[in-house]
Design a protein around this motif. Structure first.
Motif, PDB file in Angstrom:
ATOM      1  N   ALA A 261      93.276 -43.534 -16.388  1.00 13.42           N
ATOM      2  CA  ALA A 261      94.080 -42.772 -15.425  1.00 13.42           C
ATOM      3  C   ALA A 261      95.487 -42.508 -15.947  1.00 13.42           C
ATOM      4  O   ALA A 261      96.068 -41.461 -15.660  1.00 13.42           O
ATOM      5  CB  ALA A 261      94.136 -43.516 -14.094  1.00 13.42           C
TER       6      ALA A 261
ATOM      7  N   ILE B 244      95.795 -39.155 -17.847  1.00 11.98           N
ATOM      8  CA  ILE B 244      95.444 -37.887 -17.203  1.00 11.98           C
ATOM      9  C   ILE B 244      96.644 -37.365 -16.432  1.00 11.98           C
ATOM     10  O   ILE B 244      97.062 -37.947 -15.424  1.00 11.98           O
ATOM     11  CB  ILE B 244      94.225 -38.055 -16.279  1.00 11.98           C
ATOM     12  CG1 ILE B 244      93.019 -38.529 -17.095  1.00 11.98           C
ATOM     13  CG2 ILE B 244      93.914 -36.741 -15.552  1.00 11.98           C
ATOM     14  CD1 ILE B 244      91.788 -38.851 -16.271  1.00 11.98           C
TER      15      ILE B 244
ATOM     16  N   VAL C 240      95.796 -31.324 -14.497  1.00 10.61           N
ATOM     17  CA  VAL C 240      94.693 -31.174 -13.539  1.00 10.61           C
ATOM     18  C   VAL C 240      94.954 -29.966 -12.644  1.00 10.61           C
ATOM     19  O   VAL C 240      94.072 -29.131 -12.432  1.00 10.61           O
ATOM     20  CB  VAL C 240      94.509 -32.453 -12.687  1.00 10.61           C
ATOM     21  CG1 VAL C 240      93.499 -32.214 -11.558  1.00 10.61           C
ATOM     22  CG2 VAL C 240      94.094 -33.632 -13.547  1.00 10.61           C
TER      23      VAL C 240
ATOM     24  N   LEU D   7      89.522 -37.628  -8.312  1.00 11.61           N
ATOM     25  CA  LEU D   7      90.064 -38.299  -9.495  1.00 11.61           C
ATOM     26  C   LEU D   7      90.830 -39.566  -9.115  1.00 11.61           C
ATOM     27  O   LEU D   7      90.719 -40.590  -9.797  1.00 11.61           O
ATOM     28  CB  LEU D   7      90.961 -37.341 -10.281  1.00 11.61           C
ATOM     29  CG  LEU D   7      90.227 -36.164 -10.928  1.00 11.61           C
ATOM     30  CD1 LEU D   7      91.238 -35.169 -11.498  1.00 11.61           C
ATOM     31  CD2 LEU D   7      89.255 -36.636 -11.993  1.00 11.61           C
TER      32      LEU D   7
ATOM     33  N   LEU E 106      86.012 -41.695 -14.728  1.00 13.67           N
ATOM     34  CA  LEU E 106      87.007 -40.936 -15.481  1.00 13.67           C
ATOM     35  C   LEU E 106      86.630 -40.952 -16.959  1.00 13.67           C
ATOM     36  O   LEU E 106      86.157 -41.969 -17.473  1.00 13.67           O
ATOM     37  CB  LEU E 106      88.398 -41.543 -15.309  1.00 13.67           C
ATOM     38  CG  LEU E 106      89.000 -41.494 -13.910  1.00 13.67           C
ATOM     39  CD1 LEU E 106      90.355 -42.196 -13.905  1.00 13.67           C
ATOM     40  CD2 LEU E 106      89.134 -40.077 -13.393  1.00 13.67           C
TER      41      LEU E 106
ATOM     42  N   LEU F 225      97.485 -39.812 -13.117  1.00 15.50           N
ATOM     43  CA  LEU F 225      96.646 -40.326 -12.027  1.00 15.50           C
ATOM     44  C   LEU F 225      97.014 -41.764 -11.693  1.00 15.50           C
ATOM     45  O   LEU F 225      97.002 -42.157 -10.529  1.00 15.50           O
ATOM     46  CB  LEU F 225      95.172 -40.267 -12.404  1.00 15.50           C
ATOM     47  CG  LEU F 225      94.473 -38.935 -12.261  1.00 15.50           C
ATOM     48  CD1 LEU F 225      93.012 -39.090 -12.633  1.00 15.50           C
ATOM     49  CD2 LEU F 225      94.603 -38.385 -10.864  1.00 15.50           C
TER      50      LEU F 225
ATOM     51  N   GLN G  21      88.291 -47.836 -11.380  1.00 12.80           N
ATOM     52  CA  GLN G  21      88.021 -47.931 -12.817  1.00 12.80           C
ATOM     53  C   GLN G  21      87.491 -49.277 -13.267  1.00 12.80           C
ATOM     54  O   GLN G  21      86.723 -49.337 -14.208  1.00 12.80           O
ATOM     55  CB  GLN G  21      89.278 -47.580 -13.624  1.00 12.80           C
ATOM     56  CG  GLN G  21      89.398 -46.104 -13.863  1.00 12.80           C
ATOM     57  CD  GLN G  21      90.487 -45.778 -14.845  1.00 12.80           C
ATOM     58  OE1 GLN G  21      91.635 -46.138 -14.662  1.00 12.80           O
ATOM     59  NE2 GLN G  21      90.128 -45.075 -15.900  1.00 12.80           N
TER      60      GLN G  21
ATOM     61  N   CYS H 241      88.336 -42.265  -8.223  1.00 13.15           N
ATOM     62  CA  CYS H 241      87.748 -42.815  -9.456  1.00 13.15           C
ATOM     63  C   CYS H 241      88.756 -43.697 -10.193  1.00 13.15           C
ATOM     64  O   CYS H 241      88.385 -44.745 -10.742  1.00 13.15           O
ATOM     65  CB  CYS H 241      87.263 -41.689 -10.361  1.00 13.15           C
ATOM     66  SG  CYS H 241      85.801 -40.832  -9.731  1.00 13.15           S
TER      67      CYS H 241
ATOM     68  N   LEU I  44      87.202 -34.144 -17.479  1.00 11.93           N
ATOM     69  CA  LEU I  44      87.934 -35.174 -16.740  1.00 11.93           C
ATOM     70  C   LEU I  44      87.023 -36.271 -16.202  1.00 11.93           C
ATOM     71  O   LEU I  44      87.457 -37.414 -16.045  1.00 11.93           O
ATOM     72  CB  LEU I  44      88.718 -34.525 -15.591  1.00 11.93           C
ATOM     73  CG  LEU I  44      89.823 -33.580 -16.049  1.00 11.93           C
ATOM     74  CD1 LEU I  44      90.303 -32.705 -14.904  1.00 11.93           C
ATOM     75  CD2 LEU I  44      90.973 -34.387 -16.641  1.00 11.93           C
ATOM     76  N   LEU I  45      85.779 -35.923 -15.908  1.00 12.05           N
ATOM     77  CA  LEU I  45      84.823 -36.895 -15.392  1.00 12.05           C
ATOM     78  C   LEU I  45      83.582 -36.942 -16.272  1.00 12.05           C
ATOM     79  O   LEU I  45      83.149 -35.932 -16.795  1.00 12.05           O
ATOM     80  CB  LEU I  45      84.369 -36.523 -13.970  1.00 12.05           C
ATOM     81  CG  LEU I  45      85.334 -36.721 -12.827  1.00 12.05           C
ATOM     82  CD1 LEU I  45      84.681 -36.263 -11.519  1.00 12.05           C
ATOM     83  CD2 LEU I  45      85.795 -38.161 -12.718  1.00 12.05           C
TER      84      LEU I  45
ATOM     85  N   LEU J 280      85.121 -30.688 -12.576  1.00 11.75           N
ATOM     86  CA  LEU J 280      85.909 -31.748 -13.220  1.00 11.75           C
ATOM     87  C   LEU J 280      85.193 -32.259 -14.481  1.00 11.75           C
ATOM     88  O   LEU J 280      85.843 -32.543 -15.484  1.00 11.75           O
ATOM     89  CB  LEU J 280      86.174 -32.891 -12.242  1.00 11.75           C
ATOM     90  CG  LEU J 280      87.137 -32.570 -11.099  1.00 11.75           C
ATOM     91  CD1 LEU J 280      87.121 -33.680 -10.046  1.00 11.75           C
ATOM     92  CD2 LEU J 280      88.549 -32.345 -11.625  1.00 11.75           C
TER      93      LEU J 280
END
Length: 159
Positions: free
Chosen positions: A72, A75, A80, A14, A68, A129, A21, A17, A55-56, A50
């Motif tokens: 971020a 989240i 998580v 995560l 994502l 995140l 972004q 990622c 989440l993904l 995930l």
């Protein structure tokens, strides 16, 4: 408290990622596996979980990868950890079905450990995140080591 390797790797995916972004192409599992020196097949299972947890977003095939599902900053790290960890039972008496402790009816330790667990999760709940991805002057960090460099381990929660 200790996170399982499963959760540690999930957070790394995560975070990677999150650091990517802004790029056009999605992140690939192979890319994350190479960056962190983690088994690709193990990461595939984690990415599937995930994605199942919302989440993904994943796309198969050429040009596919993962992103994502939301920014971020939206989240929560605590959320998580809660969905990836299967056991927050610090001691036997936390599990009412399997508890055989003879001290349970008058033990103070269970309450103390319960409070400690809640405090631990409260700290993680305050983080997103985005808080875990270091910002460079020109934008989000790529979280990928330079070629030949050791893998980057970014999770540093102790201040």
């Amino acid at each position: 408290m200790r996170l399982t390797q499963w959760t540690d790797y999930a957070l790394r995916v995560l975070m990677y990622c999150a650091g990517q972004q802004g790029r056009e192409q999605p992140v690939t599992i192979s890319e994350v596996a190479q960056s962190h020196d983690i088994s690709r097949s193990h990461l595939t299972k984690i990415v599937q979980e995930l994605a199942a947890q919302g989440l993904l977003e994943t796309t198969r095939g050429r040009g596919g990868g993962m992103r994502l599902m939301r920014p971020a900053k939206e989240i929560s790290v605590g959320a998580v950890v809660r969905v990836m960890e299967s056991d927050f039972e610090m001691v036997e008496c936390f599990n009412l079905e399997n508890n055989t402790c003879r001290l349970s009816s008058h033990c103070v330790l269970k309450g103390v450990l319960g409070s400690a667990t809640q405090a631990y999760l409260a700290v993680l709940d305050r983080l997103t995140l985005a808080d875990l991805v270091p910002q460079l002057p020109e934008g989000p960090a790529l979280l990928a080591p330079a070629s030949g460099a050791a893998p980057v381990h970014m999770l540093r929660l102790v201040q």
